[in-house]
Motif scaffolding. Structure first.
Motif, PDB file in Angstrom:
ATOM      1  N   UNK A  30       1.022  -1.140   0.011  1.00 41.59           N
ATOM      2  CA  UNK A  30      -0.029  -0.026  -0.120  1.00 41.59           C
ATOM      3  C   UNK A  30       0.830   1.227   0.025  1.00 41.59           C
ATOM      4  N   UNK A  31       0.583   1.885  -0.925  1.00 42.20           N
ATOM      5  CA  UNK A  31       1.598   3.346  -1.241  1.00 42.20           C
ATOM      6  C   UNK A  31       1.186   4.382   0.058  1.00 42.20           C
ATOM      7  N   UNK A  32       2.000   5.249   0.353  1.00 42.17           N
ATOM      8  CA  UNK A  32       1.735   6.218   1.337  1.00 42.17           C
ATOM      9  C   UNK A  32       0.526   6.884   1.067  1.00 42.17           C
ATOM     10  N   UNK A  60      -9.488   2.532   1.942  1.00 41.17           N
ATOM     11  CA  UNK A  60      -9.949   2.473   0.345  1.00 41.17           C
ATOM     12  C   UNK A  60      -8.994   1.845  -0.546  1.00 41.17           C
ATOM     13  N   UNK A  61      -7.742   2.122  -0.574  1.00 39.75           N
ATOM     14  CA  UNK A  61      -6.999   1.365  -1.316  1.00 39.75           C
ATOM     15  C   UNK A  61      -6.832  -0.155  -1.340  1.00 39.75           C
ATOM     16  N   UNK A  62      -6.660  -0.506   0.163  1.00 43.47           N
ATOM     17  CA  UNK A  62      -6.699  -1.908   0.440  1.00 43.47           C
ATOM     18  C   UNK A  62      -7.941  -2.729   0.150  1.00 43.47           C
ATOM     19  N   UNK A  70      -8.641  -6.002   8.655  1.00 43.13           N
ATOM     20  CA  UNK A  70      -8.108  -7.155   9.400  1.00 43.13           C
ATOM     21  C   UNK A  70      -6.726  -7.830   8.629  1.00 43.13           C
ATOM     22  N   UNK A  71      -6.710  -7.624   7.458  1.00 41.20           N
ATOM     23  CA  UNK A  71      -5.753  -8.308   6.806  1.00 41.20           C
ATOM     24  C   UNK A  71      -4.323  -7.056   6.699  1.00 41.20           C
ATOM     25  N   UNK A  72      -4.316  -6.165   7.409  1.00 36.41           N
ATOM     26  CA  UNK A  72      -3.131  -5.312   7.573  1.00 36.41           C
ATOM     27  C   UNK A  72      -2.145  -5.928   8.405  1.00 36.41           C
ATOM     28  N   UNK A  73      -1.038  -6.072   7.750  1.00 34.95           N
ATOM     29  CA  UNK A  73       0.076  -6.811   8.630  1.00 34.95           C
ATOM     30  C   UNK A  73       1.233  -5.739   9.117  1.00 34.95           C
ATOM     31  N   UNK A 127       1.589  -2.770   4.169  1.00 38.65           N
ATOM     32  CA  UNK A 127       1.142  -4.023   3.440  1.00 38.65           C
ATOM     33  C   UNK A 127       0.119  -4.823   4.076  1.00 38.65           C
ATOM     34  N   UNK A 128      -0.443  -5.572   3.393  1.00 35.76           N
ATOM     35  CA  UNK A 128      -1.449  -6.458   3.907  1.00 35.76           C
ATOM     36  C   UNK A 128      -1.350  -7.712   3.392  1.00 35.76           C
TER      37      UNK A 128
END
Length: 132
Positions: A30-32, A60-62, A70-73, A127-128
């Motif tokens: 995921x970009x800044x 929104x990007x995710x 919940x996928x954010x790592x 990232x996710x």
């Protein structure tokens, strides 16, 4: 997909982050994101409002990539005024809980002198890990 957060007893208890994340699945980088609205203008008069917009933009990007909060790592938060950010930590945490929930990925907060958009106070990237 599996995503497990690890907080070893040999490290200080984390508050608002996890020490490590172990994941397997599809990676999304995921970009800044700053507090830009759809016209490209920075919105939000304070760090809390800008954090909310930046996090919303990241989510929104995710979502567009097929993911959910919940996928954010792992996240990195770039912060122009660390003292202001820390002074507003509770309000920022409330935004996090409302938009993401009670779990925290591996995170870092980095103090910077300025961001690409001169009016931006925070930028969030990361990232996710999504299900295969």
């Amino acid at each position: 997909m599996s995503l497990e957060f690890v907080n070893p007893a040999a490290l200080a208890k984390p508050s608002g982050f996890a020490h490590a994340a172990i994941g397997s699945g599809l990676m999304v980088f995921l970009a800044g994101q700053t507090a830009l609205d759809t016209s490209g203008a920075v919105v939000g008069e304070d760090v809390v409002a800008q954090f909310e917009q930046a996090l919303t933009n990241l989510l929104i990007a995710l979502e567009a990539a097929g993911g959910r909060p919940e996928h954010l790592a792992c996240l990195t938060i770039y912060i122009v005024d660390m003292d202001d950010y820390r002074a507003n930590a509770r309000a920022i945490g409330a935004v996090w809980k409302r938009l993401v929930g009670d779990s925290y990925p591996a995170m870092a907060g980095i103090g910077v002198s300025r961001l690409w958009d001169a009016d931006a106070m925070v930028e969030i990237q990361g990232y996710a890990v999504l299900p295969d």
